[in-house]
Design a protein around this motif. Structure first.
Motif, PDB file in Angstrom:
ATOM      1  N   SER A   1      28.075  38.476  37.302  1.00 22.00           N
ATOM      2  CA  SER A   1      26.856  37.658  37.458  1.00 22.00           C
ATOM      3  C   SER A   1      26.755  37.116  38.876  1.00 22.00           C
TER       4      SER A   1
ATOM      5  N   ARG B   1      48.481  39.680  38.939  1.00 22.06           N
ATOM      6  CA  ARG B   1      47.874  40.814  39.643  1.00 22.06           C
ATOM      7  C   ARG B   1      48.905  41.887  40.029  1.00 22.06           C
TER       8      ARG B   1
ATOM      9  N   THR C   1      32.595  34.003  48.620  1.00 23.20           N
ATOM     10  CA  THR C   1      31.941  33.884  47.310  1.00 23.20           C
ATOM     11  C   THR C   1      32.135  32.450  46.817  1.00 23.20           C
TER      12      THR C   1
HETATM   13  P1  NAD Z   1      33.483  34.544  41.525  1.00 20.61           P
HETATM   14  O1  NAD Z   1      34.070  33.404  40.798  1.00 20.61           O
HETATM   15  O2  NAD Z   1      32.513  34.276  42.624  1.00 20.61           O
HETATM   16  O3  NAD Z   1      32.768  35.530  40.482  1.00 20.61           O
HETATM   17  C1  NAD Z   1      33.447  35.904  39.313  1.00 20.61           C
HETATM   18  C2  NAD Z   1      32.473  36.573  38.363  1.00 20.61           C
HETATM   19  O4  NAD Z   1      33.155  36.885  37.163  1.00 20.61           O
HETATM   20  C3  NAD Z   1      31.305  35.669  37.942  1.00 20.61           C
HETATM   21  O5  NAD Z   1      30.202  36.464  37.661  1.00 20.61           O
HETATM   22  C4  NAD Z   1      31.834  35.019  36.666  1.00 20.61           C
HETATM   23  O6  NAD Z   1      30.786  34.584  35.819  1.00 20.61           O
HETATM   24  C5  NAD Z   1      32.586  36.171  36.060  1.00 20.61           C
HETATM   25  N1  NAD Z   1      33.709  35.800  35.222  1.00 20.61           N
HETATM   26  C6  NAD Z   1      34.679  34.908  35.488  1.00 20.61           C
HETATM   27  N2  NAD Z   1      35.569  34.900  34.484  1.00 20.61           N
HETATM   28  C7  NAD Z   1      35.134  35.784  33.553  1.00 20.61           C
HETATM   29  C8  NAD Z   1      35.615  36.200  32.303  1.00 20.61           C
HETATM   30  N3  NAD Z   1      36.730  35.686  31.762  1.00 20.61           N
HETATM   31  N4  NAD Z   1      34.910  37.129  31.616  1.00 20.61           N
HETATM   32  C9  NAD Z   1      33.771  37.648  32.122  1.00 20.61           C
HETATM   33  N5  NAD Z   1      33.261  37.286  33.313  1.00 20.61           N
HETATM   34  C10 NAD Z   1      33.945  36.358  34.016  1.00 20.61           C
HETATM   35  O7  NAD Z   1      34.713  35.401  42.035  1.00 20.61           O
HETATM   36  P2  NAD Z   1      34.809  36.451  43.248  1.00 20.61           P
HETATM   37  O8  NAD Z   1      35.100  35.709  44.501  1.00 20.61           O
HETATM   38  O9  NAD Z   1      33.685  37.368  43.173  1.00 20.61           O
HETATM   39  O10 NAD Z   1      36.170  37.176  42.876  1.00 20.61           O
HETATM   40  C11 NAD Z   1      36.262  38.289  42.014  1.00 20.61           C
HETATM   41  C12 NAD Z   1      37.746  38.563  41.810  1.00 20.61           C
HETATM   42  O11 NAD Z   1      38.361  38.819  43.074  1.00 20.61           O
HETATM   43  C13 NAD Z   1      38.476  37.371  41.192  1.00 20.61           C
HETATM   44  O12 NAD Z   1      39.472  37.826  40.333  1.00 20.61           O
HETATM   45  C14 NAD Z   1      39.082  36.714  42.408  1.00 20.61           C
HETATM   46  O13 NAD Z   1      40.208  35.939  42.101  1.00 20.61           O
HETATM   47  C15 NAD Z   1      39.437  37.921  43.254  1.00 20.61           C
HETATM   48  N6  NAD Z   1      39.588  37.560  44.654  1.00 20.61           N
HETATM   49  C16 NAD Z   1      38.578  37.015  45.339  1.00 20.61           C
HETATM   50  C17 NAD Z   1      38.767  36.658  46.663  1.00 20.61           C
HETATM   51  C18 NAD Z   1      37.687  36.024  47.476  1.00 20.61           C
HETATM   52  O14 NAD Z   1      37.940  35.697  48.630  1.00 20.61           O
HETATM   53  N7  NAD Z   1      36.494  35.863  46.978  1.00 20.61           N
HETATM   54  C19 NAD Z   1      40.004  36.862  47.264  1.00 20.61           C
HETATM   55  C20 NAD Z   1      41.019  37.441  46.525  1.00 20.61           C
HETATM   56  C21 NAD Z   1      40.806  37.795  45.209  1.00 20.61           C
END
Ligand code: NAD
Length: 263
Positions: free
Chosen positions: A16, A161, A192
């Motif tokens: 989303s 992870r 994000t």
């Molecule tokens: P975000 O929080 O901005 O978006 C996460 C998305 O997943 C949202 O749409 C949320 O509604 C959905 N979501 C969360 N938990 C859920 C669940 N249990 N079931 C279904 N939908 C769910 O996160 P992001 O920054 O886009 O990160 C995505 C992934 O990448 C995450 O696992 C995050 O930890 C990892 N990550 C992100 C970064 C970063 O810098 N943004 C860095 C390292 C790792």
């Protein structure tokens, strides 16, 4: 380059907002039908509508908690029923909360393992018969640079992870003969809501403004700026493409050079 993605069917978890949404948008732009999920329908439906409007792609939005096996089964089944097939699975969900070892109870561990490790196992298991029929099945896991360099204070992420990396490597060898590739994509600092809320938490702990905290993060990145979700999506799209047929079992960071580890 023709990525060969027109007419493929893709499933993207947690889409989303953030990286998942950017991945779904980018795959739709390349001609894929996309099934997306999140736990709350409002933001999910809005994302689906945006993707439809921008790309004309067929988009299926399914309310699904990636920590729930029943939800995952329904998500995959709905996608297959709607599209008649499944070629690409992008395993993605929200990240677990921060915490040190002594601050985390079993409840936190169990939720993180369900959301960030078992979700990959369960989605892959459910999707596998369909990916085998695809002839060019793709499994791409969104993890974190924490799998190459654990990040202090992110005990759950650092632990869950690495399970995904071990699973993906092993699975890539088991599925190679079926033409299915399995790869991990590791975001670094991607701007994000998830990242901004982590930086905000740190800025409060340090008693500094959010702006100062963001620029402190940026100075630690050799490229000098936070990445955008599209930077990660571009790699996912390439790994999903037919052009990437010989790339499997890899774990690739998208981090502006911030990881100092060699591999
Ligand atoms: P975000 O929080 O901005 O978006 C996460 C998305 O997943 C949202 O749409 C949320 O509604 C959905 N979501 C969360 N938990 C859920 C669940 N249990 N079931 C279904 N939908 C769910 O996160 P992001 O920054 O886009 O990160 C995505 C992934 O990448 C995450 O696992 C995050 O930890 C990892 N990550 C992100 C970064 C970063 O810098 N943004 C860095 C390292 C790792």
């Amino acid at each position: 380059m023709d990525l060969g993605l027109t007419g493929k069917a893709a499933l993207v978890g947690g889409a989303s907002r953030g990286i998942g949404r950017a991945v779904a948008m980018a795959l739709a732009r390349e001609g894929c039908s996309v099934a997306i999920c999140a736990r709350t329908p409002d933001a999910l439906d809005a994302a689906a509508q945006d993707i439809r409007q921008e790309t004309d792609a067929e988009v299926l939005a399914v309310k699904c908690d990636m920590a729930s096996n029943d939800d995952i089964r329904r998500f995959v089944q709905d996608a297959v029923t709607t599209f008649g097939k499944l070629d690409i699975v992008v395993n993605n969900a929200g990240g677990p909360p921060m915490g040190t070892f002594e601050s985390l109870s079993d409840d936190y561990w169990e939720h993180a393992l369900a959301q960030n490790l078992m979700s990959v196992v369960r989605t892959t298991r459910e999707a596998l018969p369909h990916l085998k029929r695809s002839g060019s099945g793709r499994i791409i896991n969104v993890t974190s640079v924490a799998v190459k360099q654990p990040i202090d204070g992110l005990m759950l992420s650092n632990s869950a992870r690495l399970g995904v990396v071990g699973l993906a490597k092993t699975l890539s060898r088991e599925l190679a003969a079926e033409g299915i590739t399995v790869n991990n994509v590791c975001p670094g600092n991607i701007a994000t809501e998830r990242l901004i809320s982590l930086i905000e938490q740190r800025s409060k702990e340090l008693g500094i403004t959010l702006e100062k905290s963001v620029s402190a993060e940026e100075t630690r990145i050799p490229m000098g700026f936070l990445g955008q979700p599209e930077d990660v999506a571009n790699l996912v799209v390439f790994l999903a493409s037919t052009q990437a047929r010989y790339i499997t079992g890899t774990t690739i960071q998208v981090d502006g050079g911030s990881t100092t580890a060699v591999f």
